[in-house]
Design a protein around this motif. Structure first.
Motif, PDB file in Angstrom:
ATOM      1  N   LEU A  71      -9.048 -10.615  10.882  1.00 56.69           N
ATOM      2  CA  LEU A  71      -8.954  -9.771   9.696  1.00 56.69           C
ATOM      3  C   LEU A  71      -7.850  -8.744   9.890  1.00 56.69           C
ATOM      4  N   GLY A  72      -7.335  -8.251   8.790  1.00 51.21           N
ATOM      5  CA  GLY A  72      -6.315  -7.208   8.835  1.00 51.21           C
ATOM      6  C   GLY A  72      -6.495  -6.257   7.664  1.00 51.21           C
ATOM      7  N   TRP A  73      -5.736  -5.176   7.692  1.00 48.43           N
ATOM      8  CA  TRP A  73      -5.730  -4.179   6.610  1.00 48.43           C
ATOM      9  C   TRP A  73      -4.549  -4.484   5.704  1.00 48.43           C
ATOM     10  N   PHE A  74      -4.821  -4.788   4.437  1.00 46.89           N
ATOM     11  CA  PHE A  74      -3.763  -5.230   3.532  1.00 46.89           C
ATOM     12  C   PHE A  74      -3.704  -4.386   2.270  1.00 46.89           C
ATOM     13  N   ALA A  75      -2.482  -4.320   1.686  1.00 49.50           N
ATOM     14  CA  ALA A  75      -2.243  -3.600   0.439  1.00 49.50           C
ATOM     15  C   ALA A  75      -1.103  -4.289  -0.307  1.00 49.50           C
ATOM     16  N   ALA A  76      -0.880  -3.866  -1.532  1.00 48.21           N
ATOM     17  CA  ALA A  76       0.257  -4.376  -2.315  1.00 48.21           C
ATOM     18  C   ALA A  76       1.548  -3.891  -1.663  1.00 48.21           C
ATOM     19  N   PRO A  77       2.645  -4.653  -1.793  1.00 51.83           N
ATOM     20  CA  PRO A  77       3.885  -4.278  -1.111  1.00 51.83           C
ATOM     21  C   PRO A  77       4.436  -2.911  -1.536  1.00 51.83           C
ATOM     22  N   ASN A  78       4.188  -2.484  -2.748  1.00 54.30           N
ATOM     23  CA  ASN A  78       4.725  -1.200  -3.221  1.00 54.30           C
ATOM     24  C   ASN A  78       3.713  -0.056  -3.103  1.00 54.30           C
ATOM     25  N   TRP A  79       2.540  -0.323  -2.522  1.00 57.48           N
ATOM     26  CA  TRP A  79       1.506   0.698  -2.409  1.00 57.48           C
ATOM     27  C   TRP A  79       1.896   1.739  -1.371  1.00 57.48           C
ATOM     28  N   GLN A  80       1.643   2.999  -1.679  1.00 56.72           N
ATOM     29  CA  GLN A  80       1.938   4.086  -0.751  1.00 56.72           C
ATOM     30  C   GLN A  80       0.704   4.970  -0.621  1.00 56.72           C
ATOM     31  N   HIS A  81       0.368   5.314   0.611  1.00 62.24           N
ATOM     32  CA  HIS A  81      -0.743   6.241   0.852  1.00 62.24           C
ATOM     33  C   HIS A  81      -0.260   7.651   0.591  1.00 62.24           C
ATOM     34  N   ARG A  82      -1.017   8.398  -0.183  1.00 59.70           N
ATOM     35  CA  ARG A  82      -0.664   9.792  -0.485  1.00 59.70           C
ATOM     36  C   ARG A  82      -1.096  10.682   0.680  1.00 59.70           C
ATOM     37  N   THR A  83      -0.145  11.328   1.276  1.00 65.85           N
ATOM     38  CA  THR A  83      -0.394  12.195   2.424  1.00 65.85           C
ATOM     39  C   THR A  83      -1.472  13.225   2.102  1.00 65.85           C
ATOM     40  N   GLY A  84      -2.400  13.376   3.041  1.00 67.42           N
ATOM     41  CA  GLY A  84      -3.451  14.361   2.905  1.00 67.42           C
ATOM     42  C   GLY A  84      -4.662  13.892   2.120  1.00 67.42           C
ATOM     43  N   GLU A  85      -4.579  12.720   1.516  1.00 68.83           N
ATOM     44  CA  GLU A  85      -5.722  12.194   0.754  1.00 68.83           C
ATOM     45  C   GLU A  85      -6.460  11.155   1.586  1.00 68.83           C
ATOM     46  N   PRO A  86      -7.774  10.996   1.334  1.00 65.81           N
ATOM     47  CA  PRO A  86      -8.509   9.943   2.045  1.00 65.81           C
ATOM     48  C   PRO A  86      -7.926   8.569   1.724  1.00 65.81           C
ATOM     49  N   LEU A  87      -8.042   7.668   2.680  1.00 69.45           N
ATOM     50  CA  LEU A  87      -7.568   6.305   2.495  1.00 69.45           C
ATOM     51  C   LEU A  87      -8.400   5.615   1.417  1.00 69.45           C
ATOM     52  N   PRO A  88      -7.792   5.143   0.330  1.00 72.37           N
ATOM     53  CA  PRO A  88      -8.559   4.442  -0.698  1.00 72.37           C
ATOM     54  C   PRO A  88      -8.830   3.000  -0.270  1.00 72.37           C
ATOM     55  N   LEU A  89     -10.098   2.627  -0.210  1.00 72.53           N
ATOM     56  CA  LEU A  89     -10.483   1.281   0.200  1.00 72.53           C
ATOM     57  C   LEU A  89     -10.981   0.474  -0.999  1.00 72.53           C
ATOM     58  N   ALA A  90     -10.494  -0.737  -1.100  1.00 73.98           N
ATOM     59  CA  ALA A  90     -11.003  -1.704  -2.075  1.00 73.98           C
ATOM     60  C   ALA A  90     -11.931  -2.624  -1.292  1.00 73.98           C
ATOM     61  N   THR A  91     -13.201  -2.669  -1.667  1.00 70.01           N
ATOM     62  CA  THR A  91     -14.195  -3.393  -0.885  1.00 70.01           C
ATOM     63  C   THR A  91     -15.046  -4.294  -1.766  1.00 70.01           C
ATOM     64  N   LEU A  92     -15.774  -5.164  -1.102  1.00 73.92           N
ATOM     65  CA  LEU A  92     -16.848  -5.890  -1.771  1.00 73.92           C
ATOM     66  C   LEU A  92     -18.070  -4.985  -1.790  1.00 73.92           C
ATOM     67  N   ALA A  93     -18.954  -5.238  -2.715  1.00 73.51           N
ATOM     68  CA  ALA A  93     -20.183  -4.458  -2.810  1.00 73.51           C
ATOM     69  C   ALA A  93     -21.069  -4.729  -1.601  1.00 73.51           C
ATOM     70  N   GLU A  94     -21.940  -3.770  -1.301  1.00 70.98           N
ATOM     71  CA  GLU A  94     -22.940  -3.987  -0.258  1.00 70.98           C
ATOM     72  C   GLU A  94     -23.804  -5.167  -0.672  1.00 70.98           C
TER      73      GLU A  94
END
Length: 193
Positions: A71-94
């Protein structure tokens, strides 16, 4: 025969897996159910399913190892993490085990995170990645076109390889042949990713 396949396992190869089962037995009656590994194992234990192809589930030591998948951590090629904000995770439901493992590892690494998207299937999560809604822990073969691994760039914890297991109580030779074909196809799909 009633077969359950984990959503994290089925992936884009599902049509070819079904076609291979059909070649093995052109007149099968196969009841195929897609769900979370935990839910499918519960149904299997209740004898509602004849076989399940699932990710390793904590607390279980049974099942035939079909393959392991990184497994790996993946995002869209143009996605940028906003400094100082929590990492937004896209997940499956519990009760998704990959979701639980990924959030535990981010917690242990001290990475602040928030769920930006909760999907009812891997295809929904892949859509969220494409839309740039966040980062997701997925196997490479599950990725939407263009998704990139951002784990090292964001200094996220390394994700393990997870086993894919077959649990079966099938006794009839024709049905066992179908499961062997399904298992071989899955080994091939994971090996090619």
């Amino acid at each position: 025969m009633t077969i359950g396949i984990s959503d994290h396992v089925a992936g884009p190869e599902l049509p070819s897996l079904i076609a291979r089962m059909n070649v093995q037995d052109p007149n099968p009656l196969i009841d195929l159910r897609i769900g979370s590994s935990g839910d499918l194992l519960t149904s299997y234990d209740r004898r509602e399913l004849d076989a399940v192809l699932v990710r390793f589930h904590a607390g279980r030591s049974d099942g035939e190892l079909i393959s392991e998948e990184r497994l790996g951590w993946f995002a869209a090629p143009n996605w940028q993490h906003r400094t100082g904000e929590p990492l937004p995770l896209a997940t499956l439901a519990e009760p998704c085990g990959v979701r639980i493992m990924a959030t535990q590892l981010t917690d242990e690494a001290g990475v602040p995170w928030t769920e930006s998207f909760v999907g009812g299937g891997v295809m929904a999560v892949a859509g969220a990645l494409t839309a740039g809604l966040g980062v997701s822990a997925l196997a490479r073969r599950m990725l939407p076109f263009g998704a990139i691994n951002v784990g090292a760039k964001l200094e996220l914890p390394k994700l393990p390889s997870l086993p894919i297991l077959l649990h079966s109580r099938v006794q009839q030779s024709g049905a066992r042949d179908v499961l062997r074909t399904l298992s071989a196809a899955m080994r091939s799909a994971v090996g090619a990713s």
